[in-house]
Design an enzyme around this catalytic site. Sequence first.
Site, mmCIF file in Angstrom:
data_model
loop_
_atom_site.group_PDB
_atom_site.id
_atom_site.type_symbol
_atom_site.label_atom_id
_atom_site.label_comp_id
_atom_site.label_asym_id
_atom_site.label_seq_id
_atom_site.Cartn_x
_atom_site.Cartn_y
_atom_site.Cartn_z
ATOM 1 N N GLU A 126 98.360 32.176 25.224
ATOM 2 C CA GLU A 126 99.097 31.650 26.385
ATOM 3 C C GLU A 126 100.410 32.397 26.652
ATOM 4 O O GLU A 126 101.435 31.781 26.951
ATOM 5 C CB GLU A 126 99.379 30.153 26.210
ATOM 6 C CG GLU A 126 98.149 29.291 26.022
ATOM 7 C CD GLU A 126 97.211 29.319 27.232
ATOM 8 O OE1 GLU A 126 97.697 29.501 28.363
ATOM 9 O OE2 GLU A 126 95.994 29.168 27.023
ATOM 10 N N LYS A 171 98.301 37.187 29.080
ATOM 11 C CA LYS A 171 97.363 38.319 29.022
ATOM 12 C C LYS A 171 96.494 38.421 30.267
ATOM 13 O O LYS A 171 96.238 39.518 30.760
ATOM 14 C CB LYS A 171 96.453 38.219 27.794
ATOM 15 C CG LYS A 171 97.124 38.406 26.463
ATOM 16 C CD LYS A 171 96.119 38.557 25.345
ATOM 17 C CE LYS A 171 95.102 37.430 25.299
ATOM 18 N NZ LYS A 171 95.728 36.105 25.057
ATOM 19 N N THR A 172 96.024 37.278 30.761
ATOM 20 C CA THR A 172 95.121 37.314 31.914
ATOM 21 C C THR A 172 95.840 37.784 33.168
ATOM 22 O O THR A 172 95.295 38.565 33.957
ATOM 23 C CB THR A 172 94.486 35.924 32.141
ATOM 24 O OG1 THR A 172 93.777 35.544 30.954
ATOM 25 C CG2 THR A 172 93.522 35.945 33.320
ATOM 26 N N LYS A 195 86.062 41.152 29.637
ATOM 27 C CA LYS A 195 86.498 40.201 28.616
ATOM 28 C C LYS A 195 85.375 40.106 27.597
ATOM 29 O O LYS A 195 84.336 39.475 27.854
ATOM 30 C CB LYS A 195 86.767 38.843 29.258
ATOM 31 C CG LYS A 195 87.130 37.731 28.272
ATOM 32 C CD LYS A 195 88.610 37.726 27.969
ATOM 33 C CE LYS A 195 88.961 36.499 27.127
ATOM 34 N NZ LYS A 195 90.405 36.411 26.870
ATOM 35 N N GLY A 224 93.373 35.749 22.447
ATOM 36 C CA GLY A 224 94.508 35.356 21.621
ATOM 37 C C GLY A 224 95.309 36.559 21.166
ATOM 38 O O GLY A 224 95.475 37.534 21.904
#
Length: 220
Positions: free
Chosen positions: A27, A30-31, A47, A117
Amino acid sequence: MSILAYVVKQNLVLKNNTYFITGISTEVGKTIVSAIITEALEADYWKPIQAGELDASDTRKVRQLVSNTKTKYHPTAFNLETPMSPHAAAEIDGVALSVSKIERPITTNNLVIEGAGGLLVPLNSTETVSDLIKPTDRIVVVSRHYLGSINHTLLTLNSLEQKGLNVFGIIFSGKEHPTTERVIRQMTEVPILGRINEESYFDARVISYYAKMFQKNFRK
């Protein structure tokens, strides 16, 4: 895979750059960073492992945020039902997760790979996310300020250095914290590729704005 297909695959990869996006924790953005780099380079996106949120996967999120028509979205190798560390999610799903079962997509385009992660998140009892990275990859580390983030950032960079992997740079995400960013810069001398502010929302227009800002740092 045939020998010919393998040779073709290696040649295609060598003609372009692969950017592996990892974070100092979960969180951290990264996205969003993956979407920005994908848009900036009109790159392909992949991904390898999705754990949980299969109806709102990271691939789907990036697809909604990227506005160019060149990007291809390659199928995820492992779609795991449970929103946990991949090794635990795979065990619950009864899936044997291993790096040897994850084959990179063949593309003539630049490729953005989003990790799961942090760098040392386990895939099984012997492999971590770091084992998905190849020596030729350009690694982008996403760092976000919180109590302990300096330690997590330095540990991530140190691990990559020990493995002899290519750290392309750091992107800071979230509210600016000058003292944190300054000490990381001073202690590592890793290039700072940019910063993403604490935006109230992210849509295709916001992603496009940052993509234009970051282009010069990636097109080299």
